[in-house]
Scaffold this motif. Sequence first.
Motif, PDB file in Angstrom:
ATOM      1  N   GLU A 204       0.812  -1.225   0.000  1.00 34.05           N
ATOM      2  CA  GLU A 204       0.000   0.000   0.000  1.00 34.05           C
ATOM      3  C   GLU A 204       0.845   1.275   0.000  1.00 34.05           C
ATOM      4  N   PRO A 205       1.881   1.382   0.860  1.00 32.45           N
ATOM      5  CA  PRO A 205       2.695   2.613   0.815  1.00 32.45           C
ATOM      6  C   PRO A 205       3.351   2.849  -0.543  1.00 32.45           C
ATOM      7  N   PHE A 206       3.859   1.781  -1.166  1.00 35.01           N
ATOM      8  CA  PHE A 206       4.502   1.977  -2.461  1.00 35.01           C
ATOM      9  C   PHE A 206       3.514   2.468  -3.501  1.00 35.01           C
ATOM     10  N   PHE A 207       2.369   1.810  -3.618  1.00 34.42           N
ATOM     11  CA  PHE A 207       1.439   2.192  -4.665  1.00 34.42           C
ATOM     12  C   PHE A 207       0.743   3.513  -4.371  1.00 34.42           C
ATOM     13  N   ALA A 208       0.627   3.878  -3.105  1.00 34.02           N
ATOM     14  CA  ALA A 208       0.130   5.221  -2.788  1.00 34.02           C
ATOM     15  C   ALA A 208       1.113   6.262  -3.310  1.00 34.02           C
ATOM     16  N   SER A 209       2.400   5.992  -3.134  1.00 33.52           N
ATOM     17  CA  SER A 209       3.431   6.885  -3.666  1.00 33.52           C
ATOM     18  C   SER A 209       3.395   6.897  -5.190  1.00 33.52           C
ATOM     19  N   ALA A 210       3.218   5.720  -5.793  1.00 35.62           N
ATOM     20  CA  ALA A 210       3.179   5.632  -7.258  1.00 35.62           C
ATOM     21  C   ALA A 210       2.011   6.428  -7.824  1.00 35.62           C
ATOM     22  N   ILE A 211       0.870   6.376  -7.180  1.00 37.37           N
ATOM     23  CA  ILE A 211      -0.298   7.134  -7.642  1.00 37.37           C
ATOM     24  C   ILE A 211       0.019   8.627  -7.662  1.00 37.37           C
ATOM     25  N   ARG A 212       0.649   9.108  -6.588  1.00 38.88           N
ATOM     26  CA  ARG A 212       0.980  10.538  -6.521  1.00 38.88           C
ATOM     27  C   ARG A 212       1.976  10.926  -7.609  1.00 38.88           C
ATOM     28  N   VAL A 213       3.016  10.111  -7.794  1.00 40.81           N
ATOM     29  CA  VAL A 213       4.046  10.435  -8.784  1.00 40.81           C
ATOM     30  C   VAL A 213       3.478  10.412 -10.204  1.00 40.81           C
ATOM     31  N   ILE A 214       2.686   9.414 -10.530  1.00 39.82           N
ATOM     32  CA  ILE A 214       2.137   9.311 -11.882  1.00 39.82           C
ATOM     33  C   ILE A 214       1.143  10.432 -12.146  1.00 39.82           C
ATOM     34  N   ASP A 215       0.361  10.802 -11.121  1.00 40.42           N
ATOM     35  CA  ASP A 215      -0.565  11.926 -11.279  1.00 40.42           C
ATOM     36  C   ASP A 215       0.191  13.229 -11.542  1.00 40.42           C
ATOM     37  N   LEU A 216       1.279  13.440 -10.801  1.00 36.40           N
ATOM     38  CA  LEU A 216       2.092  14.641 -11.022  1.00 36.40           C
ATOM     39  C   LEU A 216       2.759  14.615 -12.393  1.00 36.40           C
ATOM     40  N   ASP A 217       3.122  13.424 -12.866  1.00 37.60           N
ATOM     41  CA  ASP A 217       3.727  13.321 -14.194  1.00 37.60           C
ATOM     42  C   ASP A 217       2.718  13.656 -15.290  1.00 37.60           C
ATOM     43  N   ARG A 218       1.460  13.275 -15.088  1.00 44.94           N
ATOM     44  CA  ARG A 218       0.428  13.647 -16.062  1.00 44.94           C
ATOM     45  C   ARG A 218       0.297  15.166 -16.139  1.00 44.94           C
ATOM     46  N   LYS A 219       0.359  15.806 -14.970  1.00 43.66           N
ATOM     47  CA  LYS A 219       0.286  17.268 -14.946  1.00 43.66           C
ATOM     48  C   LYS A 219       1.530  17.877 -15.577  1.00 43.66           C
ATOM     49  N   ARG A 220       2.664  17.286 -15.333  1.00 43.78           N
ATOM     50  CA  ARG A 220       3.910  17.756 -15.948  1.00 43.78           C
ATOM     51  C   ARG A 220       3.819  17.668 -17.469  1.00 43.78           C
ATOM     52  N   ASP A 221       3.318  16.536 -17.964  1.00 46.75           N
ATOM     53  CA  ASP A 221       3.206  16.323 -19.395  1.00 46.75           C
ATOM     54  C   ASP A 221       2.267  17.346 -20.023  1.00 46.75           C
ATOM     55  N   ALA A 222       1.146  17.601 -19.352  1.00 41.16           N
ATOM     56  CA  ALA A 222       0.171  18.551 -19.890  1.00 41.16           C
ATOM     57  C   ALA A 222       0.687  19.986 -19.867  1.00 41.16           C
ATOM     58  N   SER A 223       1.519  20.290 -18.881  1.00 41.32           N
ATOM     59  CA  SER A 223       1.985  21.672 -18.727  1.00 41.32           C
ATOM     60  C   SER A 223       3.113  22.039 -19.682  1.00 41.32           C
ATOM     61  N   MET A 224       3.812  21.040 -20.244  1.00 40.21           N
ATOM     62  CA  MET A 224       4.965  21.358 -21.093  1.00 40.21           C
ATOM     63  C   MET A 224       4.579  22.163 -22.324  1.00 40.21           C
ATOM     64  N   ALA A 225       3.357  21.954 -22.819  1.00 45.97           N
ATOM     65  CA  ALA A 225       2.925  22.702 -24.008  1.00 45.97           C
ATOM     66  C   ALA A 225       2.735  24.181 -23.706  1.00 45.97           C
ATOM     67  N   ARG A 226       2.608  24.516 -22.413  1.00 42.45           N
ATOM     68  CA  ARG A 226       2.366  25.917 -22.046  1.00 42.45           C
ATOM     69  C   ARG A 226       3.597  26.592 -21.446  1.00 42.45           C
TER      70      ARG A 226
END
Length: 253
Positions: A145-167
């Motif tokens: 649970e601790p690992f995948f909770a961390s993974a969820i946060r990191v992947i969510d932030l990466d999605r935001k990172r990916d979306a923000s690069m165009a701007r």
Amino acid sequence: MPDTIRQIRPALSAVLLALLAATLGACSGGDFGRTRADMRSDDMHRWLGAEATGSVGLKPSQFQLTDEERQLRDLAYPMIEPPLSRPAWKSVFGDYKAMPSPWRQKIVFDRTMYGRTLIDEPHRSHSSRYAQLMEDVRNDITRFEPFFASAIRVIDLDRKRDASMARVSALSPKEKDDAVARMQENSLIVQWVQQCLEQRVSSYRWALERLVIQAPDGMAADADRLIGELAAQTANPPVQAQPPYGRAVISKG
């Protein structure tokens, strides 16, 4: 002359003892198998990302790790290191080493290794082998649970990172490459852990089967229940890391 020799001997003994103590101190690890202090650092698990990307022909990112990315790597390492992979004496000395990712061409998974090590290591009774098996499975369940909770946060932030690069104004090719590389690293680390969990379930089942035929015990039912719990969690992880940006990731072994 004899008096001089008697004075020199204690001095030499003291020097030799000091050198021996320094040598042992340099080799010894932390208490109870913890990695020794001189090997610990904030980024001690940074190599996981470079190993994962390098093994599939990608370049690692040069960005510094965020707190979330650092935690992801710290939580990933104990799930990637195979259980019982350190001999007892190495655990005492806090042995720590980098490991190849599952995408290395020469890495072949051996599901029997854990069970053979468990059975071959000296134990006072077969009950202690069952106890060791259940402890290893419980450790994985606790870490899940601790690992995948961390993974969820990191992947969510990466999605935001990916979306923000165009701007991002005046985004340089180097900055874009490093951002993409970091997202690839994070995704591959999650996939690495997922593969290791699948392999552990297979290894634990092989070990339990051998214990049952060699030394039947009522503890086998409890061990089987725990392995089933870990298998159910592994089959339905709370987040699925996708192959990085359209690249197929092939599992070897």
